[in-house]
Each structure stands twice: as C-alpha cells, then as structure tokens.
Design an enzyme around this catalytic site. Structure first.
Site: not given
Lengths: 231, 231
Positions: B93, B157, B186
């Site tokens: 990430d 995300k 996400k």
C-alpha cells in the site's frame, strides 16, 4: 539580542503534514527568512523548493528520514539521507526503530542510526535522532539517548509530533543529563507557545521543532523578562 | 462459506504503529493463520519476520511505501518497493503525494504512482494506492482515483489511519463508481467492527484494512443474516 531573534534562531520551522502544498511551503520559507529561524523542515518532495527559496540566507534546509514510523529498512534510511543531501539538505531528523528499542534490540537500533550518521557526517550534515518519547518507558528513553550518542547523533529529539505524547520539561532534563553538553537536545511535539518554548530551553533544549514558530516569536517579543538563552 | 471466513478473506490484518515489537508481529501472524486473513501488513523492518511466519500458507505478506506522509521522493518509493519485493512482499500500500494532488499537480502524482506500479507489476505484486480521503475535497478524491487507475493501480484505498478522517460508505461508493469493477477498493481507517466492515463491503469495498480483524470476524460469527460477499 532581542528575545524574538534569540528564540527564532533556535527554531526548526516545520511543515510536515501530508496535506501541505507548494504554496504552504513558500509561505513558511518567507516566514523563516523574515524571522531568522534556524531551519525550514519539510518533507522530501519539497526540499528542492526550500533549497531554492532559502539560497544565500542563513536559514538552512532540513528534512526527515524514516518518518513518521521509523520502521523502514536501514538501507532505505541511508538512501533517503543520501538523496536529501544531494538535494541540498543541511540538517535532517530521523526516527529510530521504536519497536526494536522497546524490544531491547539495541544492536539493531545502533546500526540503524550509525549507518545514517555515516551518510551525513561525511557531508557535514547534522543528524537529529527522534526517540518518540511519548511511547517509551524511562529505561527506554535512557537507552535511546545512550545509543544515539554512541552512534554519533548530533542531537536527540523528543517526538515526531505524529504519535502520542509531546515534549516535556522532565524528558528534556533527562535527555540533557544523559547526552551531556556536547550533543544537542531538540524539543518537538506540542511546543506551540512562547511559554512552552521557554520552558523547554530552560530545561536544556538547544533546538525547538514547531509549526507555530511565528506565534512563539510574536509572543516572546510581547513579553518582558527573561532571555531563554540565558536561563 | 461461514461469515467468519468470508469476511476474514477480505481483511488486511494490519500492524503499523511505531511502538509494535517483534512479539506483536508474531501474535498477528498467528491470528492471520488462524482466521485466514488476506494478508498481514506490517512496516518494512518486520517483513522478513512475517514472510517466514506465513510461509506455505495462503496468507500473503504485505507492507507499505511512502507511509505515512506520501511525500518521499518517487525514486525512494521505487527503491522501497523493490526492497520489499526482494524481501518477499506480495502486496503493498503506497500513499500518493497528497499535497501535490491538492495543488493540482496531476502529472507529478501520476508519475509517482506509475513508477511504483512499474516496480510491482514486473514481479506480480499488487499495489494499492491510498488517497487519504479525509484530507481531500470531492474533486480531489475523483482526480486521485482517476490518476491511480490510469497509472495502473490494482486498488484505490481510503485512508492511512494516521491522518484525520476515516473510511465512509459515501467515499467507498464514489471510489467504486469511478474505478469500475476491474479495480479493487480498499476501506481503511476506522473500520473496527463487523457492522462497519459490512457497511464498507455493501458500499463496494473489496478489501478491508483493519487492526481489529479478529474482533470483526468474531462479531460476524455471532451474527445471523447477510453474507457481505453477497450484498
């Protein structure tokens, strides 16, 4: 020397929150030039901008390594330091691996700091090591200071400002007692007023990290009385 | 499939706070193996440990790049990605440069993401791009999603969990609408209960980032009713 300039010369004028834009960076550079702060401290992507803005001034360009979690690979921290120096940074603040310090893996903490020190000192760059005191026990604070000094840090520093806890007079006194007079102590985290800044200097801090440097200087100018550098 | 396992398989079991020690990392690996989480996500220094603990299990090793501020040099983010992949990470990430997104420097944001994508995709590694939605306007959220998808991100995300703001159903619906069905979404930041996790999945999230994965699974097991993967 007026209190304004005396305190300003101890302040790292700091702008590290992720939402700041190039326009914010220009503003803090102008403030630093006006008030004579020690450094402007920004995230790496803004280093080229501050190096240009601060050129041929006494205000130094500063940035951060392994920030805000301290849990990068040591090789990455070294590479971060190298690229920052290449870009013109003269001072940098790194966070040691707090979890490894808490676990007592002093050898790994030492190696982490020593490798970054090596990258800095060959280039005459000052390295400050953040302990993140708000997350540490007394024993861990002491160990962190001893390891940082042994590894060659130029300063030990209280907090990132991004975790729990802030600079306290008690921690500054402890850190100063451990590192002695030859190593710097930087108070950062929650230093937002002249009153707090003066307390930090009285306790032994030789540098202040703050986003509110302008407020601190303005408050100091309006106040009669003690010169923090004399206390 | 029981709700427990169904939801567990969507969770990145996450341990990123700076104070965590190797003992904490062992605990989350054991929890991940027990419950069948998608990944264990830790800071880089703990990647070798999780790769070893998760070996020959379906739980993947994950870590972070440009975290928590997103304002590293792109070259450093690429080097972080390379070293994480070398260490065995299968998902990572990264935080995009939020300040540059807010300033409208879309080219720089695109380049930053595209360079890390390039490092990942050659190695079959999944890249999730964090927008830090709590700091963005509606327009900035839309731009961030479009740029991330254009640059080749596998997921968008919501939040790091370290800044202001948390995952909301509104943001997840917006992000899903923009990225379409082929890219993951996400939800991370403030997802601490089964109720919230279910809400995120209903809104379009295909992955959940949480430190409270065990609580989420336990609550889901105790509840009758909807299967989040069917909503």
């Amino acid at each position: 020397m007026p209190h304004g300039e005396a305190i300003a010369s101890l302040i790292d004028h700091t702008l590290l929150r992720t939402e700041y834009t190039p326009a914010d960076v220009d503003r803090v550079c102008a403030e630093a030039l006006e008030h004579g702060f020690a450094t402007v401290c920004v995230n790496p992507i803004y280093v080229p901008q501050i190096v240009e803005r601060l050129e041929s001034s006494p205000v130094k360009a500063a940035s951060v390594v392994g920030f805000t979690l301290g849990a990068e690979f040591t090789a990455i921290k070294v590479e971060q330091a190298r690229r920052l120096i290449e870009a013109g940074v003269e001072e940098m603040d790194m966070l040691l691996p707090v979890g490894l310090l808490r676990a007592g893996d002093y050898r790994a903490v030492f190696e982490d700091i020593a490798q970054v020190v090596k990258a800095c000192h060959g280039q005459g760059v000052i390295l400050k090591v953040i302990l993140e005191t708000g997350l540490l026990s007394l024993e861990e604070k002491i160990a962190g200071c001893l390891i940082a000094v042994k590894a060659g840090a130029d300063y030990v520093k209280t907090c990132t400002g991004f975790a729990i806890g802030e600079a306290t007079a008690e921690d500054i006194m402890l850190m100063r007692r451990i590192v002695g007079p030859a190593v710097g102590v930087k108070a950062a985290g929650g230093v937002r007023s002249w009153e707090k800044a003066r307390l930090m200097v009285s306790a032994g801090a030789s540098r202040i990290g703050a986003t509110q440097g302008v407020v601190i200087v303005q408050q100091s100018v309006h106040e009669a009385g003690s010169d923090p550098t004399q206390s």
